[in-house]
Design a protein around this motif. Structure first.
Motif, mmCIF file in Angstrom:
data_model
loop_
_atom_site.group_PDB
_atom_site.id
_atom_site.type_symbol
_atom_site.label_atom_id
_atom_site.label_comp_id
_atom_site.label_asym_id
_atom_site.label_seq_id
_atom_site.Cartn_x
_atom_site.Cartn_y
_atom_site.Cartn_z
ATOM 1 N N ASP A 618 -2.014 -5.652 -7.374
ATOM 2 C CA ASP A 618 -2.181 -4.254 -7.001
ATOM 3 C C ASP A 618 -2.288 -4.037 -5.494
ATOM 4 O O ASP A 618 -2.632 -2.936 -5.049
ATOM 5 N N TYR A 619 -1.966 -5.064 -4.698
ATOM 6 C CA TYR A 619 -2.098 -4.911 -3.248
ATOM 7 C C TYR A 619 -0.989 -4.044 -2.666
ATOM 8 O O TYR A 619 0.164 -4.075 -3.117
ATOM 9 N N ALA A 620 -1.378 -3.317 -1.634
ATOM 10 C CA ALA A 620 -0.385 -2.704 -0.741
ATOM 11 C C ALA A 620 -0.041 -3.737 0.340
ATOM 12 O O ALA A 620 -0.732 -4.739 0.511
ATOM 13 N N TYR A 621 1.001 -3.495 1.049
ATOM 14 C CA TYR A 621 1.465 -4.449 2.068
ATOM 15 C C TYR A 621 0.385 -4.629 3.127
ATOM 16 O O TYR A 621 -0.158 -3.659 3.669
ATOM 17 N N GLY A 622 0.060 -5.888 3.418
ATOM 18 C CA GLY A 622 -0.921 -6.205 4.456
ATOM 19 C C GLY A 622 -2.365 -6.037 4.029
ATOM 20 O O GLY A 622 -3.268 -6.222 4.838
ATOM 21 N N GLU A 623 -2.591 -5.688 2.780
ATOM 22 C CA GLU A 623 -3.953 -5.474 2.299
ATOM 23 C C GLU A 623 -4.589 -6.805 1.904
ATOM 24 O O GLU A 623 -3.922 -7.728 1.433
ATOM 25 N N ALA A 624 -5.906 -6.902 2.040
ATOM 26 C CA ALA A 624 -6.651 -8.083 1.617
ATOM 27 C C ALA A 624 -8.086 -7.676 1.325
ATOM 28 O O ALA A 624 -8.628 -6.770 1.972
ATOM 29 N N MET A 625 -8.693 -8.344 0.355
ATOM 30 C CA MET A 625 -10.072 -8.052 -0.037
ATOM 31 C C MET A 625 -10.929 -9.282 0.222
ATOM 32 O O MET A 625 -10.501 -10.414 -0.033
ATOM 33 N N PRO A 626 -12.134 -9.089 0.724
ATOM 34 C CA PRO A 626 -13.017 -10.242 0.972
ATOM 35 C C PRO A 626 -13.424 -10.908 -0.342
ATOM 36 O O PRO A 626 -13.585 -10.260 -1.379
ATOM 37 N N LEU A 627 -13.627 -12.208 -0.310
ATOM 38 C CA LEU A 627 -14.008 -12.985 -1.486
ATOM 39 C C LEU A 627 -15.102 -13.960 -1.084
ATOM 40 O O LEU A 627 -14.920 -14.756 -0.169
ATOM 41 N N GLU A 628 -16.218 -13.870 -1.783
ATOM 42 C CA GLU A 628 -17.297 -14.840 -1.586
ATOM 43 C C GLU A 628 -17.483 -15.574 -2.906
ATOM 44 O O GLU A 628 -18.117 -15.084 -3.835
#
Length: 746
Positions: A618-628
């Motif tokens: 479901d990402y848009a281009y250049g998107e990223a979500m933090p992950l711990e």
């Protein structure tokens, strides 16, 4: 004034006198008129009291404080009053034919008689007072009739009629052919404890009937409990009964039988608690065969009643039930407040004992055990249903849980295998991209432009390199779009010299803030290769570009001069996207994501998070979500180290592939459809620090097993329902039986 000459004996001793008596002379005790022919200086009533005293003394009659009341009127000697006429031949009294004498007492004799009018056998009690009895004796005799007439209870001897025959009072009552309880004890000894409890329950309810109508018996004893032909007990002899709202007939008089008296009754104080005590004495006598207190003299008995605790009935009868013994001893408490509050409370305690119900002092375990003994059928049904439920329900849950665990382990293994396969695919693609960057860095034109400081030439080379790898013939293009979105060149100090991006970004310098990137991970990794004179590439941590703000990872390679010394760094960027080229593995239940370590931002000592999700459907281009995530972090550390620089694209050991049954997708915050628990497999991508995660939603994967668990639970409940219905029926039956007249409380 009439004067009559008579011979008489005064109360001080015998002497013949021949003197006139005034007709108005009064009795010194009651102030009644004394007849002229009276043999003593007493009225007929007081004279009758003297006769009773003499009769008691001669026959060693029972101890009665009323004797003391008239003791001062007793002459030194006297004769026994004449027996009733019935003993002299006249056997017809008020329509009743006397059959034979049954018993006798201080107030009168009891005969078996035939009621000629009603055609029934009765007991006839006739007063012994002669023609002019004492007022006290008459009042006591009449009190018995009056008290009995007010009562209507199946366990109280009923009075039929009362009358007078030739100056003597009498009354008739129901004939009890079973004799007295005292006689039964003398013949048979102690009763069976349950029989004794059942008998005393009925007696206690009869006494409660007395108390409800304001009457105290005050002389309860085994001799006053009569038995009919069926052995049913009946309370009798109300000669010393007292109304609760009246004072004693003789103030402070001690009435009753001392062996059955309560401590306070020996001092003349009578309450309902005294009758409860006497009931306890009778119960003690029934279950042990003896009285709680005995003695040689009245004073000794009274002292024991007041100060000595009774012996535990179980010490006399070891097989006696503890509850019945405690019931008996509670009735015999010295303090009236510690006894049962009423005869009805005693009856209820005895009924609980007979029904095997717990007493008020019982613990919870004892109450449960008593309930089981009382309701064995219901308890058995409940036990069967509960046992069935405890077997079937856990079995169903266990079966479903085992199937779910097996299915969970199977899915986790599949996801681990899938993650390892995808990691291999990603690693292969990264090698292809790295080869392209390594070839571009080896171009002689690039080295000359860097050495000459020709910025336009460096930018032209970046643009041509970008466009070149749009051509599928180079083997880098993965689909219709190039995986690279920017190329740029750094000198050996990390200063930006030229770049080309998609979309094009105008290159400019800011004197106050030069484009210096020596702090970036891609520069540090490539320069470490340059220092070792290695012609290789470095896959960097994820950065957030300062040019376009996109999240991307880079592949960097050192550029060497003609003499082999490092003169700069060539960097190619790959932005985060839904597929990162063709790295998408999706089926109906699983999705694949790619996590990578995060680089820090300018002037920040640490990155915002240890990792980011670089690839997600479901990402848009250049998107990223933090992950711990601890597992991802451990995989990153295990797959890097020295291999991170020298062999970033080497294969990691299989032992690093792992799984989790409680993975939470960080993308669930903006995209709620990814919320919940996931079964995930993790696999490192070479030594790059990247980790492939293949995840499956647990609820969807285990839906069939959960459905099976519900079905098994439903089948178990249906199977147990007949037993539950039987339990409800049994409980209803017990409740209905508990309200039946056979045990209804009166």
């Amino acid at each position: 004034m009439d004067i009559e000459k008579t011979t008489r004996r005064d109360h001080r001793g015998p002497k013949a006198v021949d003197q006139p008596r005034a007709s108005g002379e009064r009795c010194p005790h009651c102030r009644e008129a004394i007849p002229a022919d009276a043999p003593l200086d007493l009225c007929p009533s007081c004279l009758f009291g003297v006769g009773l005293l003499v009769r008691h003394r001669l026959s060693a009659g029972p101890l009665d404080p009323l004797d003391d009341e008239l003791a001062d009127t007793a002459p030194p000697s006297g004769e026994r009053p004449p027996e009733p006429a019935a003993e002299s031949g006249d056997r017809l009294i008020g329509g009743h034919r006397l059959v034979h004498r049954i018993d006798g007492g201080g107030q009168g004799d009891v005969f078996e008689a035939r009621d000629l009018r009603m055609g029934r056998d009765v007991a006839l009690k006739m007063f012994l007072g002669g023609e002019r009895p004492s007022r006290v004796a008459v009042r006591r005799f009449q009190g018995e009739v009056k008290a009995s007439a007010k009562l209507d209870h199946p366990n109280i001897v009923p009075i039929y009629e009362a009358g007078e025959h030739k100056g003597r009072l009498y009354f008739t009552m129901k004939l009890m052919r079973g004799g007295s309880l005292a006689g039964e004890l003398e013949r048979e000894g102690a009763l069976d404890p349950k029989d004794a409890a059942a008998l005393m329950e009925k007696v206690a309810r009869a006494v409660h009937h007395l108390h409800q109508r304001g009457i105290l018996h005050r002389d309860l004893k085994s001799a006053n409990i009569l038995l009919d032909e069926a052995g049913e007990p009946h309370v009798a002899d109300f000669g010393v009964a007292k109304h609760l709202d009246e004072s004693a007939w003789l103030t402070g008089a001690v009435v009753g039988t001392v062996l059955y008296m309560a401590p306070e009754q020996t001092d003349g104080h009578t309450t309902a608690h005294c009758d409860v005590y006497s009931l306890g004495v009778i119960l003690y006598e029934l279950i042990t065969g003896r009285l709680p207190f005995m003695g040689e003299t009245r004073a000794e008995i009274v002292a024991k009643i007041k100060h000595v605790p009774p012996e535990d009935p179980r010490a006399i009868s070891p097989r006696l039930d503890r509850d019945l013994a405690r019931i008996c001893l509670r009735c015999l408490e010295k303090d009236p407040e510690l006894r049962y509050g009423s005869a009805d409370a005693l009856a209820l305690a005895l009924r609980r004992y007979l029904n095997r119900e717990p007493q008020e002092w019982a613990t919870r375990i004892e109450r449960a055990w008593r309930w089981y003994l009382r309701h064995a059928m219901t308890a058995g049904l409940i036990a069967a249903v509960v046992t069935f439920a405890l077997i079937m329900m856990p079995s169903a849950v266990t079966i479903a849980s085992e199937r779910a665990s097996a299915k969970r382990a199977q899915i986790q293994q599949v996801n681990m295998n899938s993650a390892a396969m995808v990691a291999g695919t990603v690693l292969s693609q990264l090698r292809a991209l790295s080869d392209a960057v390594e070839r571009a860095a080896a171009e002689p034109a690039l080295a000359r432009a860097i050495q000459d400081g020709d910025v336009p030439a460096m930018e032209a080379l970046c643009k041509s390199t970008y466009q070149r790898y749009e051509d599928p013939s180079y083997g880098v293009k993965l689909n219709e779009n190039s995986p690279f979105d920017m190329w740029f060149i750094l000198d050996k100090h990390g200063v930006l010299k030229g770049q080309y991006a998609k979309p094009p970004v105008e290159f400019y310098r800011r004197p106050s803030s030069p484009f210096e990137y020596a702090w970036r991970d891609y520069y540090k990794g490539a320069w470490a290769l340059a220092e070792k004179r290695l012609r290789s590439t470095y896959v960097s941590r994820v950065i957030k570009s300062e040019n376009d703000g996109f999240h991307k990872f880079t592949i960097s390679a050192p550029v060497y001069g003609s003499d082999g010394t490092p003169i700069g760094i060539l960097v190619a960027g790959v932005a985060a996207a839904p597929n990162l080229g063709s790295l998408v593995v999706r089926d109906t239940q699983s999705i694949t994501v790619l996590a990578a370590p995060r680089d820090r931002d300018r002037d920040a000592p640490e990155p915002p998070s240890s990792h980011v999700i670089l690839l997600h459907p479901d990402y848009a281009y250049g998107e990223a979500m933090p992950l711990e995530n601890e597992q991802v972090r451990r995989l990153d550390e295990a797959s890097r180290g020295a291999q991170r620089i020298e062999r970033p694209l080497g294969l990691p050991p299989p032992s690093l592939v792992t799984s989790s049954d409680d993975y939470r997708d960080p993308v669930a915050d903006p995209y709620s459809r990814y919320d919940g628990r996931w079964l995930a497999g993790f696999a490192p991508v070479g030594n790059t620090g990247m980790v492939v995660i293949v995840q499956t939603r647990e609820a969807e994967a285990l839906e069939s097993e959960r459905s099976l668990a519900k079905q098994l639970a439903t089948w178990a409940a249906i199977s147990a329902s007949p037993g539950a219905i039987l339990v409800l029926f049994a409980a209803w039956h017990v409740r209905r039986r508990g309200a039946s007249p056979s045990i209804r409380r009166t």
